[in-house]
Write a protein that holds these residues in place. Sequence first.
Motif, PDB file in Angstrom:
ATOM      1  N   ALA A  53      -8.695   8.243   4.271  1.00  0.00           N
ATOM      2  CA  ALA A  53      -8.563   6.884   4.816  1.00  0.00           C
ATOM      3  C   ALA A  53      -9.897   6.400   5.372  1.00  0.00           C
ATOM      4  N   ALA A  85       0.827  -1.208   0.000  1.00  0.00           N
ATOM      5  CA  ALA A  85       0.000   0.000   0.000  1.00  0.00           C
ATOM      6  C   ALA A  85       0.863   1.261   0.000  1.00  0.00           C
ATOM      7  N   LEU A 120      -7.203   5.360   0.863  1.00  0.00           N
ATOM      8  CA  LEU A 120      -6.696   4.187   1.566  1.00  0.00           C
ATOM      9  C   LEU A 120      -7.839   3.500   2.298  1.00  0.00           C
TER      10      LEU A 120
END
Length: 601
Positions: free
Chosen positions: A543, A505, A513
């Motif tokens: 995220a 990642a 993310l």
Amino acid sequence: MTVSPERDRGDAIRTVLRFTFRNWGGERRLVWTIALAITTATLADVFVPYFAGRLVDAVASRDIGREAALAEGLWALGAMGALGLVFLVCRHLAWAAVVPMTLRIMRRVSEAAFARVQRFSTDWHANSFSGSVVRQITRGMWALDLLHDTLLLALLPSVVVLVGTVTLLAVQWPVMGLVMGLGAVAYVTMTVLLSVRFIAPASRVSNRKDTRVGGVLADALACNAVVKAFGAERREDVRLAGALGDWARDTHRTWMRHTWSGTAQTLVLWVVRVAIAGLALVLWWQGRAGAGDLTYVLTTYFVMHGYLREVGMHVNNLQKAVNEMEELVDLHDVRVQIEDAPGAKPLAVSGGEIRFDRVRFHYAAHGTPLYDGLDVTIRAGERVGLVGHSGSGKTTFVKLVQRLHEVSGGEIRIDGQSVATVTQESLRRQIAIVPQESILFHRTLRDNIAYGRPEASRAEIERAAELAHAAEFIERLPQGYETMVGERGVKLSGGERQRVALARAFLADAPILILDEATSALDSESERLIQEAMERLMVGRTALVIAHRLSTVRALDRILVFERGRIVEEGPHEALMRLPGGVYRKLAERQGETPMLRDAS
């Protein structure tokens, strides 16, 4: 995947042949070369008995001198030699041409099937055995080889021999041509009916059982660690034995039907052979045929007998190839559930804002929609936790962001662009995900880390590993980054696999993310290292963090609390803990968040 009832009723051959002929369309030049070459070779074979008869006539003739007889015999022998040369050259040309044609089509069909399966929905893959799908593709690929040989190099010359032989005999002796033609038609008709009506149904069932055996094998081998953990080797042996028992029973029935079919075909051939020989004897007795003519007739029949005898095998091979290709053709016929919209453009991410606008989503197996008018906005760069009971809609939320499912209403937008109008490849390249169970390829550590960016340099790969706290254990391995990790990464511990996934990642460097329970089921040291890496990874990115363990979301900007497809609470950790009787607070209490409860009281 099952064969449709319509397919069972007899259109399997038409379906598979249409599929095959479509693939021949890209190889027209080679197909015509093969057909013309094998037809020429076969016609040469058909004419050989005629000149064999002329040779016998020359040798047996008493009306001409020895020198004239020798000359006529040599001429017939030369013609036979020339025909033999034509047969040899043309047959070699046909077989040499079928090799590249078949290999190209096998490769193209397999690549297309694999590409199609890769793009099927996650639901389709969840309901399919990977081992069975592999078997369907590989078995269908090799069936193409058999089908090409059967159609172009076996059945086509057999048809040419039958038509050519019957025509030549009918020109000289109409009754002989009639008997030969009727015998050939009766044999071929019986062979086709036996194959389609008698053998094919049994063969289709045994192929399905063969596919199931492949699925049982793959399932047990892929989950071997679980088998060992429960000492269940004997139980899996019994399970496979059951599948093999079903396969053996149905395959025995198929093979016995082949045996009975072969016996019936042989009986018909012997009847035709006796009838032709008897008719030839009658023609000789009537003075309408000489020794050379009898030689010609009998030799012609023996040539045709060989082709007729093989017609049965070829028809059976055709049916076998069709049965083995059915499931591959079915894969090509399965509709891709999620496709790029016409004119879809790449996703351009400037900040990473995610907006759900009146989203409605319904699982096909459920009676009511999970989401019905869901509205939520996640700001660019915001770190958001998704919490709630199992089945509340957290995982579905992130899958919809990735467009792994289609919404039935409303719209999901990233930086103002609907995910339904951009290419799926570009969408998913802008999203890095660290799943709860990190699945690695049976490739090197370098390949696994660089999977999101295969063009990355060695230095970039190693830097990503350092950021994910993976470099330490990788450098201790004898082969370092070139270490093969085993199927699904079984050579590594859970914490090591998770750090490799984090490194992947980091290297992907995507603006969005997703962390899906990334620290669950880890020891405290691994959890600490991964938590540190996750905090670094979230910096500057939008995220989404799915968590059951609430300690992983306490420091996030906002938490969304899901319950039955609705967001019932949202806010930072401290604010949610102050809600008396709140869902989040109850979840926290169950996990022992007592210090915060005292602070909030």
